[in-house]
Design a protein around this motif. Structure first.
Motif: not given
Length: 193
Positions: A114-124
């Motif tokens: 989930l953390i990596f998902g949020w990271f990927g979402f916020l950056v993208t």
């Protein structure tokens, strides 16, 4: 402001839930992990797509996940407004589904997907939306947590790099699929007679 406080309260409640589940899991000798963890390509492990973020291997594991959950979750709460459920559905459903399809033969647990998902979402999303707010959030996340990107590579025994990789991919996909443009606050007009 009221809506922001409700979302922030929901984030705090989610993190509190993780800690409550961890305590119950610890009391049961971590019996929740084999019962509800994600087990790739096994029908009885399919419920782990949803349960995986709630389960952790130890208090240290959850302690390591708590600060990025609060920081990135706080940025989502402040900038994604009504799209939070849709973003989380894509990150958990797609990311967890890919781990279930392609993950290594192990029990996958933890909120790091989930953390990596949020990271990927916020950056993208910062790159897709290009508003000052989303670019600022992307830069902040990249500065604070950019080094976690190495977690998508295999190598550390006992760490689900697949959850990291597929979570980040799912977050990036969510940035394209879920409209989350940050808008100026709505002005309320009052008609006077």
């Amino acid at each position: 402001m009221r809506a922001f406080l409700q979302r922030a309260t929901a984030l705090a409640a989610f993190v509190g839930l993780l800690w409550a589940v961890q305590i119950a899991n610890w009391i049961t000798g971590y019996g929740f992990n084999p019962a509800f963890g994600l087990i790739p390509r096994h029908v009885n492990g399919l419920d782990g797509v949803i349960a995986m973020p709630l389960l952790h291997a130890s208090f240290a594991h959850l302690m390591a996940n708590t600060p990025p959950l609060l920081v990135m979750g706080g940025l989502l709460v402040a900038t994604a407004t009504r799209a939070l459920l849709a973003v989380n559905a894509v990150v958990i459903g797609l990311g967890g589904g890919l781990v279930w399809l392609f993950g290594s033969a192990a029990i996958h647990i933890g909120a790091s997907g989930l953390i990596f998902g949020w990271f990927g979402f916020l950056v993208t999303r910062g790159l897709v939306d290009r508003s000052p707010v989303t670019l600022g959030a992307a830069l902040l996340v990249g500065f604070l947590y950019g080094s976690i990107f190495w977690g998508v590579l295999p190598g550390q025994p006992g760490v689900s790099w697949e959850a990291h990789l597929f979570g980040a991919i799912a977050g990036a996909v969510a940035a394209f699929l879920v409209p989350t443009h940050v808008h100026a606050p709505r002005l309320v007009s009052v008609n006077r007679e």
